[in-house]
Design a protein around this motif. Structure first.
Motif, PDB file in Angstrom:
ATOM      1  N   PRO A  15      55.021  86.614 -30.144  1.00  0.00           N
ATOM      2  CA  PRO A  15      54.638  87.483 -31.260  1.00  0.00           C
ATOM      3  C   PRO A  15      54.343  86.691 -32.531  1.00  0.00           C
ATOM      4  O   PRO A  15      55.179  85.936 -33.017  1.00  0.00           O
ATOM      5  CB  PRO A  15      55.873  88.376 -31.441  1.00  0.00           C
ATOM      6  N   GLY A  16      53.112  86.834 -33.033  1.00  0.00           N
ATOM      7  CA  GLY A  16      52.720  86.132 -34.252  1.00  0.00           C
ATOM      8  C   GLY A  16      52.300  84.694 -34.063  1.00  0.00           C
ATOM      9  O   GLY A  16      51.996  84.008 -35.040  1.00  0.00           O
ATOM     10  N   LEU A  17      52.250  84.214 -32.807  1.00  0.00           N
ATOM     11  CA  LEU A  17      51.875  82.823 -32.533  1.00  0.00           C
ATOM     12  C   LEU A  17      50.753  82.771 -31.502  1.00  0.00           C
ATOM     13  O   LEU A  17      50.848  83.379 -30.440  1.00  0.00           O
ATOM     14  CB  LEU A  17      53.072  82.021 -32.018  1.00  0.00           C
ATOM     15  N   VAL A  18      49.701  82.027 -31.832  1.00  0.00           N
ATOM     16  CA  VAL A  18      48.538  81.886 -30.955  1.00  0.00           C
ATOM     17  C   VAL A  18      48.428  80.442 -30.478  1.00  0.00           C
ATOM     18  O   VAL A  18      48.538  79.508 -31.275  1.00  0.00           O
ATOM     19  CB  VAL A  18      47.239  82.285 -31.693  1.00  0.00           C
ATOM     20  N   VAL A  19      48.218  80.276 -29.181  1.00  0.00           N
ATOM     21  CA  VAL A  19      47.902  78.963 -28.617  1.00  0.00           C
ATOM     22  C   VAL A  19      46.392  78.853 -28.513  1.00  0.00           C
ATOM     23  O   VAL A  19      45.720  79.773 -28.041  1.00  0.00           O
ATOM     24  CB  VAL A  19      48.541  78.783 -27.226  1.00  0.00           C
ATOM     25  N   THR A  20      45.845  77.737 -28.965  1.00  0.00           N
ATOM     26  CA  THR A  20      44.413  77.509 -28.889  1.00  0.00           C
ATOM     27  C   THR A  20      44.148  76.046 -28.552  1.00  0.00           C
ATOM     28  O   THR A  20      45.075  75.235 -28.464  1.00  0.00           O
ATOM     29  CB  THR A  20      43.725  77.895 -30.211  1.00  0.00           C
ATOM     30  N   ALA A  21      42.866  75.714 -28.355  1.00  0.00           N
ATOM     31  CA  ALA A  21      42.484  74.346 -27.996  1.00  0.00           C
ATOM     32  C   ALA A  21      42.408  73.487 -29.254  1.00  0.00           C
ATOM     33  O   ALA A  21      41.649  73.794 -30.180  1.00  0.00           O
ATOM     34  CB  ALA A  21      41.146  74.345 -27.268  1.00  0.00           C
ATOM     35  N   ASP A  22      43.172  72.420 -29.291  1.00  0.00           N
ATOM     36  CA  ASP A  22      43.219  71.566 -30.468  1.00  0.00           C
ATOM     37  C   ASP A  22      41.866  70.939 -30.772  1.00  0.00           C
ATOM     38  O   ASP A  22      41.458  70.868 -31.935  1.00  0.00           O
ATOM     39  CB  ASP A  22      44.264  70.466 -30.270  1.00  0.00           C
TER      40      ASP A  22
ATOM     41  N   ILE B  62      46.581  70.966 -27.256  1.00  0.00           N
ATOM     42  CA  ILE B  62      47.260  72.229 -27.554  1.00  0.00           C
ATOM     43  C   ILE B  62      47.543  72.315 -29.045  1.00  0.00           C
ATOM     44  O   ILE B  62      48.065  71.374 -29.649  1.00  0.00           O
ATOM     45  CB  ILE B  62      48.586  72.338 -26.775  1.00  0.00           C
ATOM     46  N   ALA B  63      47.173  73.445 -29.642  1.00  0.00           N
ATOM     47  CA  ALA B  63      47.496  73.721 -31.046  1.00  0.00           C
ATOM     48  C   ALA B  63      48.166  75.085 -31.127  1.00  0.00           C
ATOM     49  O   ALA B  63      47.871  75.982 -30.337  1.00  0.00           O
ATOM     50  CB  ALA B  63      46.235  73.692 -31.905  1.00  0.00           C
ATOM     51  N   LEU B  64      49.060  75.223 -32.091  1.00  0.00           N
ATOM     52  CA  LEU B  64      49.792  76.469 -32.283  1.00  0.00           C
ATOM     53  C   LEU B  64      49.504  76.989 -33.683  1.00  0.00           C
ATOM     54  O   LEU B  64      49.660  76.269 -34.664  1.00  0.00           O
ATOM     55  CB  LEU B  64      51.291  76.233 -32.091  1.00  0.00           C
ATOM     56  N   VAL B  65      49.079  78.258 -33.757  1.00  0.00           N
ATOM     57  CA  VAL B  65      48.695  78.880 -35.026  1.00  0.00           C
ATOM     58  C   VAL B  65      49.541  80.127 -35.249  1.00  0.00           C
ATOM     59  O   VAL B  65      49.741  80.921 -34.335  1.00  0.00           O
ATOM     60  CB  VAL B  65      47.199  79.254 -35.020  1.00  0.00           C
ATOM     61  N   ARG B  66      50.020  80.279 -36.475  1.00  0.00           N
ATOM     62  CA  ARG B  66      50.801  81.464 -36.824  1.00  0.00           C
ATOM     63  C   ARG B  66      49.927  82.458 -37.584  1.00  0.00           C
ATOM     64  O   ARG B  66      49.121  82.063 -38.428  1.00  0.00           O
ATOM     65  CB  ARG B  66      51.997  81.069 -37.688  1.00  0.00           C
ATOM     66  N   PHE B  67      50.071  83.729 -37.269  1.00  0.00           N
ATOM     67  CA  PHE B  67      49.357  84.758 -38.008  1.00  0.00           C
ATOM     68  C   PHE B  67      50.178  86.043 -37.994  1.00  0.00           C
ATOM     69  O   PHE B  67      51.106  86.198 -37.206  1.00  0.00           O
ATOM     70  CB  PHE B  67      47.954  84.975 -37.440  1.00  0.00           C
ATOM     71  N   ASP B  68      49.836  86.962 -38.882  1.00  0.00           N
ATOM     72  CA  ASP B  68      50.625  88.180 -39.054  1.00  0.00           C
ATOM     73  C   ASP B  68      50.105  89.278 -38.122  1.00  0.00           C
ATOM     74  O   ASP B  68      49.279  90.103 -38.508  1.00  0.00           O
ATOM     75  CB  ASP B  68      50.571  88.646 -40.511  1.00  0.00           C
ATOM     76  N   ALA B  69      50.585  89.282 -36.901  1.00  0.00           N
ATOM     77  CA  ALA B  69      50.209  90.319 -35.939  1.00  0.00           C
ATOM     78  C   ALA B  69      51.239  90.357 -34.830  1.00  0.00           C
ATOM     79  O   ALA B  69      50.954  90.084 -33.669  1.00  0.00           O
ATOM     80  CB  ALA B  69      48.814  90.064 -35.377  1.00  0.00           C
ATOM     81  N   LYS B  70      52.455  90.686 -35.186  1.00  0.00           N
ATOM     82  CA  LYS B  70      53.533  90.686 -34.204  1.00  0.00           C
ATOM     83  C   LYS B  70      53.514  91.903 -33.292  1.00  0.00           C
ATOM     84  O   LYS B  70      54.338  92.029 -32.393  1.00  0.00           O
ATOM     85  CB  LYS B  70      54.879  90.581 -34.930  1.00  0.00           C
ATOM     86  N   ASP B  71      52.538  92.812 -33.522  1.00  0.00           N
ATOM     87  CA  ASP B  71      52.443  94.001 -32.694  1.00  0.00           C
ATOM     88  C   ASP B  71      51.615  93.774 -31.433  1.00  0.00           C
ATOM     89  O   ASP B  71      51.542  94.645 -30.561  1.00  0.00           O
ATOM     90  CB  ASP B  71      51.830  95.153 -33.498  1.00  0.00           C
ATOM     91  N   ILE B  72      50.979  92.603 -31.317  1.00  0.00           N
ATOM     92  CA  ILE B  72      50.157  92.305 -30.137  1.00  0.00           C
ATOM     93  C   ILE B  72      51.038  91.690 -29.059  1.00  0.00           C
ATOM     94  O   ILE B  72      51.760  90.730 -29.297  1.00  0.00           O
ATOM     95  CB  ILE B  72      49.009  91.337 -30.488  1.00  0.00           C
TER      96      ILE B  72
END
Length: 291
Positions: free
Chosen positions: A44-51, A83-93
């Motif tokens: 929740p609130g954390l996205v994994v993406t390609a660095d 691997i990169a980790l990004v935080r964003f405000d969307a804990k409902d997903i």
């Protein structure tokens, strides 16, 4: 009379569409300084993406499947495993639960990605599988999984599904092939990024050149960081490393592979030859400075 072949294809097509629809709500677009990638909600609130598809600087925007955009911030990134980790405000997903297994060679795989927030999908096959391997940048990848599929640059970071629709890892562009970063690697690296913000790497503070010896292989010290661990241990330029913790050196790459995150702070017994004479030193592995 209905054509049996058409019915089979229709059923197959509907099944694929259902798998994509199930994964799509957790897939996002990651926009950063003229660069676009895909990603998925890992926690929740954390996205994994390609660095590699992520810009080195600038603001980050996360675009969701419903078209809305949220601002994001980099928690950490590891160039060696992409691997990169990004935080964003969307804990409902709802986050994706990755499956820690390698699919069968030749089986179908679907990559679910995002294009400006809108879901995108591509169908391919598992073209190669294997055990643990090391990336060109020195990262430990827990399993080799390659896909025969077309992957756009902006779809890097998308989710690779097996034929049952279970997420098995992240799709990225490798050297002339599409690679899946497996679940085990993602969970291991992302957890460290979440906690520490970076992946620590062992550091010797020397430049090494492999050389052949009469009785095996050695690594000649070509340069020494005056403030590094090797200098502190008394290793000099021109020394030849021939052993590591009572084992013969099998090569420079093998030596570098031993410098993983868990090696930092450990003390190793290094066998060297100096002017042809054997000697030993105790070396405390340091942490590689950030570039």
């Amino acid at each position: 009379m209905t054509d049996p072949s058409a019915a089979i294809l229709s059923s197959f097509s509907s099944a694929l569409a259902s798998l994509v629809a199930r994964a799509a709500p957790s897939i996002v677009s990651v926009h950063s300084h003229r660069s676009r990638a895909s990603g998925f909600v890992w926690k929740p609130g954390l996205v994994v993406t390609a660095d590699e598809a992520l810009a080195e600087e600038g603001e980050i925007s996360i675009k969701l499947a419903d078209g809305t955009a949220r601002s994001g911030s980099i928690v950490g990134r590891d160039h060696t495993t992409d691997i990169a980790l990004v935080r964003f405000d969307a804990k409902d997903i709802a986050p994706i639960k990755l499956l820690p297994e390698v699919p069968a060679l030749g089986s179908l795989s679907i990559v679910v990605a995002a294009e400006r927030g809108a879901p995108a999908a591509a169908l391919g096959t598992i073209s190669l599988t294997g055990g643990r391997w090391r990336s060109l940048r020195g990262g430990d990848i827990d399993a080799r999984i390659e896909l025969d599929v077309r992957l756009r640059h902006s779809h890097q970071g998308g989710l690779a599904l097996n034929a049952a629709g279970e997420p098995i890892g992240m799709a990225v562009l490798g050297a002339r092939r599409v690679i899946v970063i497996p679940a085990a690697t993602i969970d291991r690296v992302a957890a460290r990024l979440e906690t520490h913000g970076r992946i620590a790497r062992g550091y010797l503070g020397v430049g090494l050149q492999p050389i052949k010896l009469d009785d095996g292989i050695g690594a000649m010290v070509m340069s020494v960081d005056k403030t590094g661990p090797s200098a502190a241990a008394g290793i000099r330029q021109g020394d030849v490393i021939v052993g590591w913790n009572d084992e013969k050196l099998s090569g420079v790459r093998a030596l570098l592979r031993a410098l993983g995150p868990d090696s930092v702070g450990s003390v190793v017994d290094v066998a060297i030859r100096r002017g042809g004479e054997p000697t030993r030193v105790k070396l405390t592995i340091g942490e590689r400075p950030e570039a």
